[in-house]
Design an enzyme around this catalytic site. Structure first.
Site, mmCIF file in Angstrom:
data_model
loop_
_atom_site.group_PDB
_atom_site.id
_atom_site.type_symbol
_atom_site.label_atom_id
_atom_site.label_comp_id
_atom_site.label_asym_id
_atom_site.label_seq_id
_atom_site.Cartn_x
_atom_site.Cartn_y
_atom_site.Cartn_z
ATOM 1 N N THR A 299 2.710 -1.410 8.992
ATOM 2 C CA THR A 299 3.209 -2.315 10.035
ATOM 3 C C THR A 299 3.417 -3.739 9.530
ATOM 4 O O THR A 299 4.069 -4.544 10.196
ATOM 5 C CB THR A 299 2.175 -2.410 11.176
ATOM 6 O OG1 THR A 299 0.935 -2.863 10.596
ATOM 7 C CG2 THR A 299 1.975 -1.074 11.865
ATOM 8 N N ASP B 255 0.875 -1.172 0.000
ATOM 9 C CA ASP B 255 0.000 0.000 0.000
ATOM 10 C C ASP B 255 0.917 1.228 0.000
ATOM 11 O O ASP B 255 2.149 1.106 -0.182
ATOM 12 C CB ASP B 255 -0.996 -0.035 1.173
ATOM 13 C CG ASP B 255 -0.344 0.187 2.536
ATOM 14 O OD1 ASP B 255 0.902 0.264 2.607
ATOM 15 O OD2 ASP B 255 -1.080 0.279 3.542
ATOM 16 N N HIS C 220 7.493 -30.831 10.349
ATOM 17 C CA HIS C 220 6.914 -29.518 10.029
ATOM 18 C C HIS C 220 5.843 -29.641 8.939
ATOM 19 O O HIS C 220 4.876 -28.891 8.933
ATOM 20 C CB HIS C 220 8.015 -28.541 9.622
ATOM 21 C CG HIS C 220 9.079 -28.430 10.654
ATOM 22 N ND1 HIS C 220 8.824 -27.937 11.912
ATOM 23 C CD2 HIS C 220 10.386 -28.804 10.647
ATOM 24 C CE1 HIS C 220 9.931 -27.995 12.622
ATOM 25 N NE2 HIS C 220 10.891 -28.513 11.889
ATOM 26 N N CYS D 111 3.041 -3.180 4.064
ATOM 27 C CA CYS D 111 2.166 -2.064 4.429
ATOM 28 C C CYS D 111 2.893 -1.320 5.542
ATOM 29 O O CYS D 111 4.107 -1.510 5.713
ATOM 30 C CB CYS D 111 0.759 -2.519 4.787
ATOM 31 S SG CYS D 111 0.610 -3.615 6.198
ATOM 32 N N HIS E 52 10.568 -23.992 8.956
ATOM 33 C CA HIS E 52 9.545 -24.693 9.740
ATOM 34 C C HIS E 52 8.119 -24.466 9.239
ATOM 35 O O HIS E 52 7.257 -25.309 9.473
ATOM 36 C CB HIS E 52 9.610 -24.243 11.208
ATOM 37 C CG HIS E 52 10.779 -24.830 11.943
ATOM 38 N ND1 HIS E 52 10.887 -24.806 13.307
ATOM 39 C CD2 HIS E 52 11.904 -25.455 11.485
ATOM 40 C CE1 HIS E 52 12.022 -25.399 13.678
ATOM 41 N NE2 HIS E 52 12.655 -25.784 12.584
HETATM 42 C C1 RB5 Z 1 -2.017 2.665 6.504
HETATM 43 O O1 RB5 Z 1 -2.106 3.875 7.177
HETATM 44 C C2 RB5 Z 1 -1.772 1.539 7.493
HETATM 45 O O2 RB5 Z 1 -2.879 1.341 8.300
HETATM 46 C C3 RB5 Z 1 -1.434 0.265 6.734
HETATM 47 O O3 RB5 Z 1 -0.327 0.495 5.962
HETATM 48 C C4 RB5 Z 1 -1.081 -0.940 7.599
HETATM 49 O O4 RB5 Z 1 -0.102 -0.645 8.526
HETATM 50 C C5 RB5 Z 1 -2.202 -1.706 8.139
HETATM 51 O O5 RB5 Z 1 -2.034 -2.720 8.812
#
Ligand code: RB5
Length: 149
Positions: free
Chosen positions: A67, A8, A133, A65, A98
């Site tokens: 996080t 994203d 595994h 993304c 694994h």
């Molecule tokens: C975008 O602001 C953020 O929410 C997205 O990139 C991600 O971290 C969602 O899990």
């Protein structure tokens, strides 16, 4: 090895760095977007990548993304997808050995380029160990199919 990559807006800059690294290493890359830092919805881009993987157009996937959490939650809804969110190379190595992870997920707002490249290297260079595994992975499919979603 052909790799499908998607992000994203929050993972966009790190996606570009990883793409450059992989292309320089000779990997074939299928970049399904996003193509700028304009805000988008991560499930749309995870879906594009997962479709390619499940259609056999790529062997591994890399999703990014902010996080890595949203991409992971989404990707792991698909039975044949084993997505591993990794913040350091050891997890990426173990995710292959694994868990036979076929998708690596990275948090673009958490890690720098150098660390991300080391994680990607570990993910792409490690083989699945099989044995006990493989039994556990079969159990994931078997037990998760018992409850209708
Ligand atoms: C975008 O602001 C953020 O929410 C997205 O990139 C991600 O971290 C969602 O899990």
């Amino acid at each position: 090895m052909k790799i499908v990559i998607a992000s994203d807006h929050a993972g966009f800059f790190l996606k570009e760095k990883i793409k450059d690294y992989l292309q320089n290493e000779g990997y074939e890359i299928l970049d399904v977007g996003t193509y700028s830092s304009v805000s988008v919805d991560y499930p749309e881009f995870a879906f594009k990548a997962i479709e390619k993987l499940l259609q056999g157009e790529a062997e591994r996937g890399i999703l990014l993304c902010g996080t890595g959490i949203g991409m992971s939650i989404f990707a792991n809804r698909f039975p044949k997808i084993r997505a591993a969110l990794c913040h350091e190379p050891f997890s990426a190595t173990m995710a292959r050995k694994h868990n036979d992870a076929n998708v690596l997920v990275l948090g673009g707002r958490l890690i720098g380029d150098g660390l991300a490249v080391e994680i990607v290297k570990a993910f792409l260079s490690t083989e699945f160990e099989g044995g006990r595994h493989a039994r556990r992975i079969a159990l994931i499919d078997e037990l998760s199919s018992k409850i209708e979603r």
